[in-house]
Scaffold this motif. Sequence first.
Motif, PDB file in Angstrom:
ATOM      1  N   SER A  26      11.832  -6.285  -0.893  1.00 45.57           N
ATOM      2  CA  SER A  26      10.613  -5.723  -0.009  1.00 45.57           C
ATOM      3  C   SER A  26      11.341  -3.823   0.525  1.00 45.57           C
ATOM      4  CB  SER A  26      10.476  -5.783   0.618  1.00 45.57           C
ATOM      5  OG  SER A  26      11.110  -6.048   2.110  1.00 45.57           O
ATOM      6  N   LYS A  27      12.385  -3.715   0.317  1.00 49.77           N
ATOM      7  CA  LYS A  27      12.524  -2.621   1.164  1.00 49.77           C
ATOM      8  C   LYS A  27      13.444  -1.512   0.229  1.00 49.77           C
ATOM      9  CE  LYS A  27      14.645  -3.978   5.494  1.00 49.77           C
ATOM     10  NZ  LYS A  27      16.049  -3.433   6.232  1.00 49.77           N
ATOM     11  N   ASP A  28      12.994  -2.301  -1.629  1.00 48.82           N
ATOM     12  CA  ASP A  28      13.805  -1.546  -2.278  1.00 48.82           C
ATOM     13  C   ASP A  28      12.284  -1.071  -3.206  1.00 48.82           C
ATOM     14  OD1 ASP A  28      16.264  -1.414  -2.495  1.00 48.82           O
ATOM     15  OD2 ASP A  28      16.628  -3.250  -3.668  1.00 48.82           O
ATOM     16  N   ARG A  29      10.998  -1.281  -3.013  1.00 49.43           N
ATOM     17  CA  ARG A  29      10.010  -1.876  -3.444  1.00 49.43           C
ATOM     18  C   ARG A  29       9.090  -0.569  -3.436  1.00 49.43           C
ATOM     19  NH1 ARG A  29      10.155  -7.853  -4.182  1.00 49.43           N
ATOM     20  NH2 ARG A  29       8.148  -7.404  -2.548  1.00 49.43           N
ATOM     21  N   ALA A  30       9.623  -0.657  -1.576  1.00 57.07           N
ATOM     22  CA  ALA A  30       8.698   0.206  -0.269  1.00 57.07           C
ATOM     23  C   ALA A  30       9.485   1.516  -0.855  1.00 57.07           C
ATOM     24  CB  ALA A  30       8.601   0.043   0.867  1.00 57.07           C
ATOM     25  N   ALA A  31      10.742   1.800  -0.584  1.00 56.54           N
ATOM     26  CA  ALA A  31      11.216   2.898  -0.586  1.00 56.54           C
ATOM     27  C   ALA A  31      11.287   3.429  -1.987  1.00 56.54           C
ATOM     28  CB  ALA A  31      13.110   2.807  -1.378  1.00 56.54           C
ATOM     29  N   ILE A  32      11.065   3.429  -3.668  1.00 52.86           N
ATOM     30  CA  ILE A  32       9.985   3.523  -4.309  1.00 52.86           C
ATOM     31  C   ILE A  32       8.651   4.169  -4.751  1.00 52.86           C
ATOM     32  CG2 ILE A  32      10.645   2.226  -6.968  1.00 52.86           C
ATOM     33  CD1 ILE A  32      13.014   0.590  -7.183  1.00 52.86           C
ATOM     34  N   ALA A  33       8.647   3.126  -4.299  1.00 53.73           N
ATOM     35  CA  ALA A  33       6.564   3.572  -3.902  1.00 53.73           C
ATOM     36  C   ALA A  33       6.962   5.018  -3.111  1.00 53.73           C
ATOM     37  CB  ALA A  33       5.881   3.068  -3.633  1.00 53.73           C
ATOM     38  N   SER A  34       7.216   5.250  -2.440  1.00 51.84           N
ATOM     39  CA  SER A  34       7.461   5.709  -1.629  1.00 51.84           C
ATOM     40  C   SER A  34       7.658   8.068  -2.540  1.00 51.84           C
ATOM     41  CB  SER A  34       8.237   6.097  -0.173  1.00 51.84           C
ATOM     42  OG  SER A  34       8.456   7.407   0.944  1.00 51.84           O
ATOM     43  N   LEU A  35       8.799   6.949  -3.161  1.00 49.98           N
ATOM     44  CA  LEU A  35       9.561   8.713  -4.386  1.00 49.98           C
ATOM     45  C   LEU A  35       8.249   8.376  -4.758  1.00 49.98           C
ATOM     46  CD1 LEU A  35      12.677   7.058  -4.867  1.00 49.98           C
ATOM     47  CD2 LEU A  35      12.651   8.947  -3.784  1.00 49.98           C
ATOM     48  N   VAL A  36       7.316   8.032  -5.671  1.00 54.73           N
ATOM     49  CA  VAL A  36       6.856   7.703  -6.267  1.00 54.73           C
ATOM     50  C   VAL A  36       5.092   8.683  -5.937  1.00 54.73           C
ATOM     51  CG1 VAL A  36       4.890   7.443  -7.907  1.00 54.73           C
ATOM     52  CG2 VAL A  36       7.304   5.871  -7.775  1.00 54.73           C
ATOM     53  N   TYR A  37       5.006   8.073  -5.312  1.00 55.78           N
ATOM     54  CA  TYR A  37       3.663   8.467  -3.957  1.00 55.78           C
ATOM     55  C   TYR A  37       4.036  10.622  -4.149  1.00 55.78           C
ATOM     56  CZ  TYR A  37       0.905   4.572  -4.170  1.00 55.78           C
ATOM     57  OH  TYR A  37       0.401   4.019  -4.290  1.00 55.78           O
ATOM     58  N   ASP A  38       5.015  10.311  -3.305  1.00 54.35           N
ATOM     59  CA  ASP A  38       5.775  12.075  -2.859  1.00 54.35           C
ATOM     60  C   ASP A  38       6.239  12.167  -4.159  1.00 54.35           C
ATOM     61  OD1 ASP A  38       6.064  11.578   0.143  1.00 54.35           O
ATOM     62  OD2 ASP A  38       8.065  11.404   0.403  1.00 54.35           O
ATOM     63  N   ALA A  39       6.826  12.313  -4.868  1.00 52.92           N
ATOM     64  CA  ALA A  39       6.634  13.249  -6.510  1.00 52.92           C
ATOM     65  C   ALA A  39       4.918  13.448  -6.701  1.00 52.92           C
ATOM     66  CB  ALA A  39       7.443  12.621  -7.600  1.00 52.92           C
ATOM     67  N   LEU A  40       4.440  12.450  -6.209  1.00 56.08           N
ATOM     68  CA  LEU A  40       2.699  13.148  -7.091  1.00 56.08           C
ATOM     69  C   LEU A  40       1.795  13.760  -6.380  1.00 56.08           C
ATOM     70  CD1 LEU A  40       2.234   9.426  -8.742  1.00 56.08           C
ATOM     71  CD2 LEU A  40       2.385  11.038 -10.220  1.00 56.08           C
ATOM     72  N   ALA A  95      -5.022  10.480  -7.600  1.00 56.38           N
ATOM     73  CA  ALA A  95      -5.797   9.910  -7.871  1.00 56.38           C
ATOM     74  C   ALA A  95      -6.522  11.187  -8.440  1.00 56.38           C
ATOM     75  CB  ALA A  95      -7.051   9.406  -6.994  1.00 56.38           C
ATOM     76  N   LYS A  96      -5.852  12.545  -7.892  1.00 59.23           N
ATOM     77  CA  LYS A  96      -6.474  14.156  -7.900  1.00 59.23           C
ATOM     78  C   LYS A  96      -5.803  14.103  -9.195  1.00 59.23           C
ATOM     79  CE  LYS A  96      -2.431  16.121  -5.626  1.00 59.23           C
ATOM     80  NZ  LYS A  96      -1.740  17.022  -4.560  1.00 59.23           N
ATOM     81  N   TRP A  97      -4.497  13.666 -10.026  1.00 57.22           N
ATOM     82  CA  TRP A  97      -4.111  13.814 -11.059  1.00 57.22           C
ATOM     83  C   TRP A  97      -5.047  14.015 -12.629  1.00 57.22           C
ATOM     84  CZ3 TRP A  97      -2.513  18.435 -10.235  1.00 57.22           C
ATOM     85  CH2 TRP A  97      -1.884  18.284  -9.046  1.00 57.22           C
ATOM     86  N   ARG A  98      -5.977  12.037 -12.077  1.00 58.90           N
ATOM     87  CA  ARG A  98      -6.864  11.215 -12.740  1.00 58.90           C
ATOM     88  C   ARG A  98      -7.923  11.859 -13.429  1.00 58.90           C
ATOM     89  NH1 ARG A  98      -4.901   7.310 -10.303  1.00 58.90           N
ATOM     90  NH2 ARG A  98      -6.914   6.015  -9.630  1.00 58.90           N
ATOM     91  N   SER A 117      15.920   6.482  -9.638  1.00 57.57           N
ATOM     92  CA  SER A 117      16.017   6.487 -11.206  1.00 57.57           C
ATOM     93  C   SER A 117      14.698   5.522 -11.766  1.00 57.57           C
ATOM     94  CB  SER A 117      16.795   5.497 -12.113  1.00 57.57           C
ATOM     95  OG  SER A 117      18.382   6.132 -11.799  1.00 57.57           O
ATOM     96  N   ALA A 118      14.499   4.008 -10.786  1.00 54.16           N
ATOM     97  CA  ALA A 118      13.862   3.353 -10.566  1.00 54.16           C
ATOM     98  C   ALA A 118      11.946   4.375 -10.739  1.00 54.16           C
ATOM     99  CB  ALA A 118      13.717   2.233  -9.504  1.00 54.16           C
ATOM    100  N   ALA A 119      12.138   4.615  -9.554  1.00 49.30           N
ATOM    101  CA  ALA A 119      11.301   5.876  -9.330  1.00 49.30           C
ATOM    102  C   ALA A 119      10.814   7.134 -10.439  1.00 49.30           C
ATOM    103  CB  ALA A 119      11.514   6.815  -7.871  1.00 49.30           C
ATOM    104  N   ILE A 120      11.344   7.547 -11.974  1.00 50.18           N
ATOM    105  CA  ILE A 120      11.275   8.214 -12.850  1.00 50.18           C
ATOM    106  C   ILE A 120      10.753   7.304 -13.259  1.00 50.18           C
ATOM    107  CG2 ILE A 120      12.297   9.682 -14.227  1.00 50.18           C
ATOM    108  CD1 ILE A 120      14.283  10.760 -11.885  1.00 50.18           C
ATOM    109  N   GLU A 121      11.486   5.866 -13.785  1.00 51.68           N
ATOM    110  CA  GLU A 121      10.417   5.183 -15.320  1.00 51.68           C
ATOM    111  C   GLU A 121       9.139   4.542 -14.458  1.00 51.68           C
ATOM    112  OE1 GLU A 121      11.541   0.518 -16.058  1.00 51.68           O
ATOM    113  OE2 GLU A 121      13.079   0.984 -15.217  1.00 51.68           O
ATOM    114  N   VAL A 122       8.750   4.426 -13.207  1.00 51.46           N
ATOM    115  CA  VAL A 122       7.688   3.757 -12.943  1.00 51.46           C
ATOM    116  C   VAL A 122       6.478   5.309 -12.901  1.00 51.46           C
ATOM    117  CG1 VAL A 122       6.386   3.515 -11.017  1.00 51.46           C
ATOM    118  CG2 VAL A 122       8.078   2.328 -11.502  1.00 51.46           C
ATOM    119  N   LEU A 123       6.963   7.213 -12.142  1.00 49.12           N
ATOM    120  CA  LEU A 123       6.131   7.554 -12.480  1.00 49.12           C
ATOM    121  C   LEU A 123       6.252   7.920 -14.276  1.00 49.12           C
ATOM    122  CD1 LEU A 123       5.454   9.794 -10.683  1.00 49.12           C
ATOM    123  CD2 LEU A 123       7.068  11.313 -11.332  1.00 49.12           C
ATOM    124  N   ASP A 124       7.195   7.920 -15.216  1.00 52.97           N
ATOM    125  CA  ASP A 124       6.878   8.076 -16.374  1.00 52.97           C
ATOM    126  C   ASP A 124       5.239   6.906 -17.290  1.00 52.97           C
ATOM    127  OD1 ASP A 124       7.705   9.298 -19.070  1.00 52.97           O
ATOM    128  OD2 ASP A 124       7.336   6.801 -19.890  1.00 52.97           O
TER     129      ASP A 124
END
Length: 433
Positions: free
Chosen positions: A40-54, A324-327, A8-15
């Motif tokens: 820190s583990k939560d933030r790392a996991a969320i970042a991984s989800l965001v980057y993988d989705a991108l 970066a590729k989508w920007r 859920s957090a990753a979807i929010e960041v992605l938005d």
Amino acid sequence: MTPAARISAAIEVLDDVIQRRRPASDALKDWGLSRRFAGSKDRAAIASLVYDALRRKASSAFLMASETPRALMLGMLARSRGHSVAEIAELCSGENHAPMPLDADETSRLSVLTLDGAPGWVQADVPEWLWPGFVVSFGTEAIAEGQLLAGRAPIDLRANRLKTSRGRLMDDLAHLAPEAGIWSPDALRFQPGQDGRGPSLQSEPGFFAGAFEIQDEGSQLVTLLAGARPDTTVVDLCAGAGGKTLALAALMADRGRLLATDLDSRRLAPLHERLARSGATNVEIRIPRSRGHDPLADLAGQVDLVLVDAPCTGSGTWRRNPDAKWRVRPGALAERIKDQAEVLARAAKLVKPGGRIAYITCSVLPEENDRAIAAFLDRNTGFQNVPTPEILAAADADGFDGLARFATQFGLQFSPRRTGTDGFYLACLERRA
């Protein structure tokens, strides 16, 4: 946080990333600052989800028939992380900060994961407007190259020849399971973990002692092939934080004269500390004092080698910067092409007769590579392109003959599929006597 809450957090960041067209790193930082409960583990996991989705934005949107952040996340979970429909449905319970339950259409689409009929750019996860350039660069391998550029990158380091060797460094870091690089005699590689991160190399004693620097093997390779030699005068014209400067100093055995500069003096700031750590003493940093000031004017026509690490779109580093590729937009590409012409013109003034320019980009786009060289040669009849066999034969390393198959009209194009590295381009230009 639970795995579902992280999604859920990753979807929010992605938005936030998509709506505001901002770097993912900025959006993730802001999210973390406003939610101190996340560890820190939560933030790392969320970042991984965001980057993988991108990474898989185009293909996930095609599979889910939607470009919403939720659709991109669901498509990634199914296709990249291999979650079954049942597993995704369990994560999307709508309870305790989990995403809302799957609807019938989502369930149906997640059950049939196929890109049959998708355009090439969708299959490759490359922006549509850049797809023609990809096809020019890679031909029938364009889809495969795009797919690998959408994957996760390994972590590479360069053993500092001034202080150690790759063999000794491999022993020192044996507890982290390093692999020898494929091409560079100085490279060690570490594979990313499930969270997309590698070992904490910058906390190792060897890093503080200057035994190594983190640097992609492709970056090491183009620097090796540039042709720096001891007891010569070399200029790193777009030095930035100094990764290639440090590699040049080691290749020169800390002998000769190596000058590093950059139009943006702020980018040079980290180089001072890195130089002290490396043990290199032959480097002189030249900082522009003002707009229009040329800190290298006294060297006109005197330099043996000018290394131009040209400003570019960074398309070859999309594994590390998937947002970066989508920007990037056509206007930005046009600006980079203009910048490349300007920096090549600056380099041409410095080179002495018989000297060389080594033109490097971290791009796979022909507009920034072969076409930039063709335009330079049209404008500068006093320079000639150095043939690829000559570049490879002069390299101070074994086994480089195999790189000849990656030759382009004017240089060499490396990529994840070809060389297992980021996408780098190198062409060498020699000033006629």
